[in-house]
Design a protein around this motif. Structure first.
Motif, PDB file in Angstrom:
ATOM      1  N   ARG A   1      10.495  21.975   5.540  1.00 45.74           N
ATOM      2  CA  ARG A   1      11.844  21.556   5.107  1.00 45.74           C
ATOM      3  C   ARG A   1      11.731  20.242   4.350  1.00 45.74           C
ATOM      4  O   ARG A   1      12.167  19.196   4.803  1.00 45.74           O
ATOM      5  N   ARG A   2      11.134  20.327   3.178  1.00 46.41           N
ATOM      6  CA  ARG A   2      10.872  19.119   2.400  1.00 46.41           C
ATOM      7  C   ARG A   2      12.150  18.625   1.713  1.00 46.41           C
ATOM      8  O   ARG A   2      12.840  19.416   1.064  1.00 46.41           O
ATOM      9  N   PRO A   3      12.447  17.349   1.823  1.00 45.35           N
ATOM     10  CA  PRO A   3      13.625  16.825   1.131  1.00 45.35           C
ATOM     11  C   PRO A   3      13.330  16.611  -0.352  1.00 45.35           C
ATOM     12  O   PRO A   3      12.161  16.515  -0.766  1.00 45.35           O
ATOM     13  N   GLN A   4      14.385  16.537  -1.135  1.00 49.97           N
ATOM     14  CA  GLN A   4      14.223  16.034  -2.499  1.00 49.97           C
ATOM     15  C   GLN A   4      13.968  14.532  -2.363  1.00 49.97           C
ATOM     16  O   GLN A   4      14.744  13.815  -1.727  1.00 49.97           O
ATOM     17  N   PHE A   5      12.872  14.069  -2.917  1.00 51.35           N
ATOM     18  CA  PHE A   5      12.477  12.667  -2.764  1.00 51.35           C
ATOM     19  C   PHE A   5      12.445  12.006  -4.136  1.00 51.35           C
ATOM     20  O   PHE A   5      11.752  12.481  -5.044  1.00 51.35           O
ATOM     21  N   VAL A   6      13.202  10.934  -4.289  1.00 51.38           N
ATOM     22  CA  VAL A   6      13.229  10.198  -5.549  1.00 51.38           C
ATOM     23  C   VAL A   6      12.905   8.736  -5.252  1.00 51.38           C
ATOM     24  O   VAL A   6      13.552   8.111  -4.402  1.00 51.38           O
ATOM     25  N   ALA A   7      11.889   8.216  -5.926  1.00 52.21           N
ATOM     26  CA  ALA A   7      11.500   6.819  -5.747  1.00 52.21           C
ATOM     27  C   ALA A   7      11.574   6.096  -7.083  1.00 52.21           C
ATOM     28  O   ALA A   7      11.166   6.643  -8.116  1.00 52.21           O
TER      29      ALA A   7
ATOM     30  N   PRO B   1      14.545  -4.394  -1.719  1.00 55.13           N
ATOM     31  CA  PRO B   1      14.383  -2.943  -1.579  1.00 55.13           C
ATOM     32  C   PRO B   1      15.471  -2.330  -0.713  1.00 55.13           C
ATOM     33  O   PRO B   1      16.073  -3.003   0.131  1.00 55.13           O
ATOM     34  N   PHE B   2      15.718  -1.034  -0.926  1.00 53.68           N
ATOM     35  CA  PHE B   2      16.650  -0.304  -0.069  1.00 53.68           C
ATOM     36  C   PHE B   2      16.347   1.183  -0.179  1.00 53.68           C
ATOM     37  O   PHE B   2      15.612   1.627  -1.061  1.00 53.68           O
ATOM     38  N   ALA B   3      16.908   1.933   0.749  1.00 53.93           N
ATOM     39  CA  ALA B   3      16.705   3.377   0.764  1.00 53.93           C
ATOM     40  C   ALA B   3      18.006   4.057   1.158  1.00 53.93           C
ATOM     41  O   ALA B   3      18.873   3.455   1.805  1.00 53.93           O
ATOM     42  N   LEU B   4      18.129   5.319   0.779  1.00 53.58           N
ATOM     43  CA  LEU B   4      19.298   6.132   1.113  1.00 53.58           C
ATOM     44  C   LEU B   4      18.822   7.504   1.586  1.00 53.58           C
ATOM     45  O   LEU B   4      17.868   8.053   1.032  1.00 53.58           O
TER      46      LEU B   4
ATOM     47  N   THR C   1      17.935  15.748   3.711  1.00 50.48           N
ATOM     48  CA  THR C   1      17.734  16.736   2.650  1.00 50.48           C
ATOM     49  C   THR C   1      17.466  16.043   1.314  1.00 50.48           C
ATOM     50  O   THR C   1      16.891  16.648   0.411  1.00 50.48           O
ATOM     51  N   GLN C   2      17.881  14.775   1.207  1.00 50.78           N
ATOM     52  CA  GLN C   2      17.597  13.978   0.020  1.00 50.78           C
ATOM     53  C   GLN C   2      17.232  12.568   0.472  1.00 50.78           C
ATOM     54  O   GLN C   2      17.853  12.018   1.382  1.00 50.78           O
ATOM     55  N   LEU C   3      16.223  11.995  -0.163  1.00 51.82           N
ATOM     56  CA  LEU C   3      15.805  10.625   0.110  1.00 51.82           C
ATOM     57  C   LEU C   3      15.679   9.868  -1.204  1.00 51.82           C
ATOM     58  O   LEU C   3      15.120  10.384  -2.175  1.00 51.82           O
ATOM     59  N   ARG C   4      16.209   8.661  -1.217  1.00 51.76           N
ATOM     60  CA  ARG C   4      16.117   7.817  -2.398  1.00 51.76           C
ATOM     61  C   ARG C   4      15.560   6.456  -1.977  1.00 51.76           C
ATOM     62  O   ARG C   4      16.113   5.816  -1.076  1.00 51.76           O
ATOM     63  N   TYR C   5      14.482   6.026  -2.596  1.00 48.09           N
ATOM     64  CA  TYR C   5      13.844   4.748  -2.271  1.00 48.09           C
ATOM     65  C   TYR C   5      13.737   3.889  -3.520  1.00 48.09           C
ATOM     66  O   TYR C   5      13.254   4.351  -4.558  1.00 48.09           O
ATOM     67  N   PHE C   6      14.164   2.638  -3.386  1.00 47.93           N
ATOM     68  CA  PHE C   6      13.915   1.667  -4.440  1.00 47.93           C
ATOM     69  C   PHE C   6      13.067   0.550  -3.856  1.00 47.93           C
ATOM     70  O   PHE C   6      13.390   0.004  -2.798  1.00 47.93           O
ATOM     71  N   GLU C   7      11.973   0.234  -4.540  1.00 47.21           N
ATOM     72  CA  GLU C   7      11.068  -0.811  -4.064  1.00 47.21           C
ATOM     73  C   GLU C   7      10.575  -1.628  -5.248  1.00 47.21           C
ATOM     74  O   GLU C   7       9.860  -1.114  -6.115  1.00 47.21           O
ATOM     75  N   PRO C   8      10.975  -2.915  -5.344  1.00 49.27           N
ATOM     76  CA  PRO C   8      10.583  -3.735  -6.494  1.00 49.27           C
ATOM     77  C   PRO C   8       9.223  -4.410  -6.348  1.00 49.27           C
ATOM     78  O   PRO C   8       8.684  -4.903  -7.338  1.00 49.27           O
TER      79      PRO C   8
ATOM     80  N   GLU D   1      24.379  17.577   6.847  1.00 53.77           N
ATOM     81  CA  GLU D   1      25.846  17.650   6.892  1.00 53.77           C
ATOM     82  C   GLU D   1      26.486  16.933   5.714  1.00 53.77           C
ATOM     83  O   GLU D   1      27.713  16.873   5.606  1.00 53.77           O
ATOM     84  N   GLY D   2      25.670  16.348   4.842  1.00 57.53           N
ATOM     85  CA  GLY D   2      26.208  15.669   3.669  1.00 57.53           C
ATOM     86  C   GLY D   2      26.546  14.209   3.887  1.00 57.53           C
ATOM     87  O   GLY D   2      27.171  13.585   3.029  1.00 57.53           O
ATOM     88  N   VAL D   3      26.127  13.629   5.014  1.00 55.19           N
ATOM     89  CA  VAL D   3      26.420  12.234   5.319  1.00 55.19           C
ATOM     90  C   VAL D   3      25.273  11.349   4.819  1.00 55.19           C
ATOM     91  O   VAL D   3      24.104  11.610   5.109  1.00 55.19           O
ATOM     92  N   TRP D   4      25.633  10.325   4.059  1.00 60.91           N
ATOM     93  CA  TRP D   4      24.642   9.371   3.559  1.00 60.91           C
ATOM     94  C   TRP D   4      24.566   8.146   4.470  1.00 60.91           C
ATOM     95  O   TRP D   4      25.584   7.648   4.936  1.00 60.91           O
ATOM     96  N   VAL D   5      23.352   7.661   4.716  1.00 60.35           N
ATOM     97  CA  VAL D   5      23.145   6.370   5.376  1.00 60.35           C
ATOM     98  C   VAL D   5      22.121   5.605   4.553  1.00 60.35           C
ATOM     99  O   VAL D   5      21.337   6.189   3.796  1.00 60.35           O
ATOM    100  N   GLY D   6      22.133   4.289   4.700  1.00 56.83           N
ATOM    101  CA  GLY D   6      21.205   3.457   3.948  1.00 56.83           C
ATOM    102  C   GLY D   6      20.319   2.645   4.864  1.00 56.83           C
ATOM    103  O   GLY D   6      20.540   2.566   6.084  1.00 56.83           O
ATOM    104  N   HIS D   7      19.310   2.047   4.286  1.00 54.75           N
ATOM    105  CA  HIS D   7      18.414   1.174   5.030  1.00 54.75           C
ATOM    106  C   HIS D   7      18.044  -0.016   4.160  1.00 54.75           C
ATOM    107  O   HIS D   7      17.666   0.145   2.994  1.00 54.75           O
ATOM    108  N   LEU D   8      18.181  -1.206   4.735  1.00 56.98           N
ATOM    109  CA  LEU D   8      17.837  -2.438   4.035  1.00 56.98           C
ATOM    110  C   LEU D   8      16.698  -3.113   4.772  1.00 56.98           C
ATOM    111  O   LEU D   8      16.773  -3.306   5.991  1.00 56.98           O
ATOM    112  N   GLU D   9      15.653  -3.481   4.055  1.00 60.42           N
ATOM    113  CA  GLU D   9      14.536  -4.196   4.660  1.00 60.42           C
ATOM    114  C   GLU D   9      14.690  -5.685   4.433  1.00 60.42           C
ATOM    115  O   GLU D   9      15.243  -6.127   3.435  1.00 60.42           O
ATOM    116  N   ASN D  10      14.200  -6.470   5.404  1.00 54.97           N
ATOM    117  CA  ASN D  10      14.161  -7.919   5.258  1.00 54.97           C
ATOM    118  C   ASN D  10      12.965  -8.457   6.030  1.00 54.97           C
ATOM    119  O   ASN D  10      12.223  -7.698   6.649  1.00 54.97           O
ATOM    120  N   GLN D  11      12.780  -9.759   6.014  1.00 55.32           N
ATOM    121  CA  GLN D  11      11.594 -10.357   6.618  1.00 55.32           C
ATOM    122  C   GLN D  11      11.551 -10.179   8.140  1.00 55.32           C
ATOM    123  O   GLN D  11      10.484 -10.262   8.748  1.00 55.32           O
TER     124      GLN D  11
END
Length: 268
Positions: free
Chosen positions: A146-152, A204-207, A93-100, A212-222
């Motif tokens: 069912r579009r999530p709130q997306f913040v980048a 970079p990382f994402a959330l 329902t919500q997505l947060r992406y940080f990408e440097p 159900e209100g549960v947050w998970v994250g994602h970490l990228e690497n080589q």
């Protein structure tokens, strides 16, 4: 550790739950032996939190079964580092992406995605095209019912990258970002070049937040990436998100900067 693909995960979780019940262990007692909280165990068994290989190994410890569940996971399907995140992304329902360094995959235009994937010289042309298609297919979540709130949060340096014929591609990419940023459910924020050093430069990382209100994250690497679902690790990513978000310009100022960058890259 990577997560297991969904069909395998559902089977493993069912077997762990049955084994826990047969051993007469409560979720709390099982969690103590496995190294996870009772709420974490409940979420995994209820299907609202991804099951990881670490969890399977913890179950093996708690039940003293000689590594049965880890062997099942490895035998029944090669763990995939990305499939569980795709599931979280699709149901969020919500997505947060940080990408440097790059534009996040959900915001990439086709030519930009292809250029990025071609930097991996081990991929064949067919594999590049397959991955481009898969990346573009993922973007349907931003336009579905069912579009999530997306913040980048992006770094200005990624927007101004040039060379190797990127000028036209970047002009198209930035124009696409501007169009998306004008949508009510999409927020694009830019960290200006003058912001200096900040914690987000570590990578970079994402959330993702589930229904159900549960947050998970994602970490990228080589080598791929990791799904993050332990409470303390997710809390760390949330704190880092607040830090990088505070470094970025407000929404309207970010759009103004995107328009300035677009003019710098020239006509499409």
């Amino acid at each position: 550790m990577p997560d297991m693909p969904n069909p395998v995960a559902a089977f493993i979780v069912g077997e762990i739950r049955r084994a826990r019940g047969a051993a007469g262990m409560t979720q709390e007692a099982f969690g103590r032996g496995a190294g996870f909280s009772a709420s974490h165990v409940s979420a995994v068994e209820g299907g609202t939190r991804a099951v990881t290989l670490d969890f399977a190994r913890g179950a093996d410890r708690a039940l003293s079964n000689g590594g049965l569940f880890e062997r099942l996971a490895m035998k029944l399907g090669a763990p995939s580092w990305f499939l569980p995140w795709l599931d979280a992304e699709r149901g969020a329902t919500q997505l947060r992406y940080f990408e440097p360094n790059l534009i996040p995959g959900l915001l990439q235009v086709e030519h930009y995605a292809r250029a990025v994937l071609r930097t991996v010289d081990s991929l064949t042309d067919d594999e590049v095209e397959q991955r481009v298609k898969a990346r573009l297919d993922r973007q349907a979540i931003l336009t579905g019912e069912r579009r999530p709130q997306f913040v980048a949060v992006l770094d200005e340096a990624a927007l101004r990258r040039t060379g190797d014929g990127l000028g036209g591609i970047m002009a198209q990419q930035v124009a696409h970002l501007i169009a998306l940023a004008e949508l009510p459910h999409v927020h694009v924020h830019v960290v200006p070049l003058g912001s200096g050093l900040h914690v987000g430069l570590s990578g970079p990382f994402a959330l993702a937040r589930s229904a159900e209100g549960v947050w998970v994250g994602h970490l990228e690497n080589q080598l791929g990436g990791d799904v993050v679902d332990k409470d303390d690790d997710v809390a760390t990513l949330q704190a880092r998100w607040e830090s990088v978000r505070n470094e970025a310009l407000p929404r309207r100022q970010s759009i103004d900067l995107l328009k300035e960058v677009e003019s710098h890259h020239g006509p499409q």
